[in-house]
Motif scaffolding. Structure first.
Motif, mmCIF file in Angstrom:
data_model
loop_
_atom_site.group_PDB
_atom_site.id
_atom_site.type_symbol
_atom_site.label_atom_id
_atom_site.label_comp_id
_atom_site.label_asym_id
_atom_site.label_seq_id
_atom_site.Cartn_x
_atom_site.Cartn_y
_atom_site.Cartn_z
ATOM 1 N N PHE A 37 0.962 -1.314 0.118
ATOM 2 C CA PHE A 37 0.011 0.301 0.208
ATOM 3 C C PHE A 37 0.833 1.210 0.067
ATOM 4 C CE2 PHE A 37 -2.495 3.266 2.531
ATOM 5 C CZ PHE A 37 -3.307 3.634 1.779
ATOM 6 N N SER A 40 2.368 1.755 -3.410
ATOM 7 C CA SER A 40 1.541 2.321 -4.724
ATOM 8 C C SER A 40 1.252 3.614 -4.238
ATOM 9 C CB SER A 40 0.259 1.301 -4.316
ATOM 10 O OG SER A 40 0.499 -0.028 -4.795
ATOM 11 N N LEU A 41 1.251 3.854 -3.037
ATOM 12 C CA LEU A 41 0.578 5.268 -2.720
ATOM 13 C C LEU A 41 1.826 6.353 -2.907
ATOM 14 C CD1 LEU A 41 -1.384 7.064 -1.230
ATOM 15 C CD2 LEU A 41 -0.412 6.853 0.959
ATOM 16 N N TRP A 42 3.252 6.022 -2.707
ATOM 17 C CA TRP A 42 4.252 6.842 -3.213
ATOM 18 C C TRP A 42 4.222 7.168 -4.536
ATOM 19 C CZ3 TRP A 42 8.417 5.591 -6.346
ATOM 20 C CH2 TRP A 42 9.292 6.638 -6.197
ATOM 21 N N ALA A 312 -6.226 7.632 -4.228
ATOM 22 C CA ALA A 312 -5.998 6.915 -2.754
ATOM 23 C C ALA A 312 -7.249 6.084 -2.139
ATOM 24 C CB ALA A 312 -5.628 8.127 -1.614
ATOM 25 N N LEU A 315 -6.925 2.824 -3.888
ATOM 26 C CA LEU A 315 -5.830 1.845 -3.085
ATOM 27 C C LEU A 315 -6.539 1.389 -1.736
ATOM 28 C CD1 LEU A 315 -2.488 3.793 -3.508
ATOM 29 C CD2 LEU A 315 -3.276 1.743 -4.771
#
Length: 337
Positions: A37, A40-42, A312, A315
């Protein structure tokens, strides 16, 4: 969605002979999901940041117009920090995200977080209601159709169900929205076609968003239920002469729901993204209509902030789906090796 997915969920129904992993598996599972997570967020944050800088032209000039004086453009660029080195802008952007600062609109000069905060509830309401309606229709419909067509019975009913569900799933949300607005709003006048004012205004946009996912989930739910009904533990339950209600509700349905809810969570991500088109058809005051207006006005900080929120959200939904699947099927916590 395969039969193995359903069979793996069988321990949740108490099927003998299956080993369920102990709670010690959960820390490793949580660590893997957290790292995935965060990575992927970065990627999402970095892509959203680069989006503005890779767009040809000057976003400040585009927002202020060609008649704006060079002094005004330079002052606005300095105010937004666009004259700083790219790495410095990136660090400033990350620091702002940590404090909830998504930037400032180049059109209204309002904080992007304020713009998003005012529009986000409308989008969440629309997507959430559509998801609930899709599940409420799909799960009972898929279960009933599986019971009616089990063992090759009622071929005609199966053909009609499959054809109608494929057709409904293939209709784009935008086209369905226009059709619903024209028939039930303009011609019949049963429901309002614009705005968010009262319960009646939710009916058409929620229908436009939920019909497609409900059709897909109903088909998947029927297939999974047919697979479960042919499993050994269901045949054992029937051999014990349990009532049909207990066989379907207590034994078959929890196992069939594993794949259905997993797909439902993934469809929720697509459903949230689908609000962009539906909101613009029904003039819904949410993020979808706001991002289209911001693109037209070249208000790129607002576009950037909304993209971040949508990404976001997807995700987080995927993370929750993974956790839910692990709860329903504990063996999934060790399937990744």
């Amino acid at each position: 969605m395969t039969t193995s997915t359903v069979e793996a969920a069988a321990p949740a129904a108490g099927v003998p002979g299956r080993r369920v992993p102990r709670g010690g598996r959960w820390p490793a599972f949580a660590a893997r999901r957290t790292v995935r997570f965060a990575g992927s967020l970065w990627v999402l944050v970095t892509a959203a940041f680069l989006m503005i800088h890779l767009i040809p032209g000057d976003p400040v000039r585009a927002a202020l117009g060609m008649t704006a004086s060079p002094e005004l453009v330079r002052a606005r660029r300095a105010e937004l920090g666009l004259d700083d080195p790219l790495w410095q802008q990136y660090l400033h952007f990350l620091k702002g995200l940590c404090t909830g600062d998504l930037g400032t609109s180049t059109i209204s000069a309002l904080p992007v977080s304020q713009v998003v905060g005012e529009r986000l509830p409308a989008t969440l309401e629309l997507a959430g209601l559509a998801f609930v309606v899709a599940l409420a229709v799909a799960i009972p419909l898929g279960t009933v159709m599986a019971a009616l067509t089990r063992g090759g019975r009622r071929r005609g009913g199966e053909l009609v169900f499959t054809s109608v569900s494929v057709l409904l799933a293939a209709v784009p949300e935008f086209l369905l929205s226009v059709l619903l607005a024209y028939v039930f709003g303009v011609q019949l006048g049963w429901f309002p076609v614009a705005g968010r004012d009262g319960p009646a205004s939710y009916v058409l946009p929620v229908l436009a968003l939920s019909v497609g996912p409900a059709a897909v989930l109903a088909r998947i739910g029927r297939v999974e239920m047919l697979s479960v009904l042919g499993a050994d533990f269901v045949r054992t339950a029937r051999a014990k002469r349990l009532p049909a209600r207990l066989v379907y509700v207590r034994h078959a349905l929890p196992n069939a729901l594993t794949a259905t809810l997993t797909l439902g969570g993934l469809l929720l991500s697509a459903l949230v993204a689908g609000t962009v088109l539906v909101e613009n058809v029904f003039a819904w005051p949410g993020l979808g209509s706001t991002i289209v207006q911001s693109i037209q006005q070249k208000d790129f900080p607002v576009v950037q902030g909304i993209v971040l929120v949508y990404g976001a959200g997807v995700l987080v939904i995927n993370l929750l789906v993974d956790v839910l699947l692990a709860v329903l099927d504990p063996r999934s916590t060790i399937k990744e090796g």
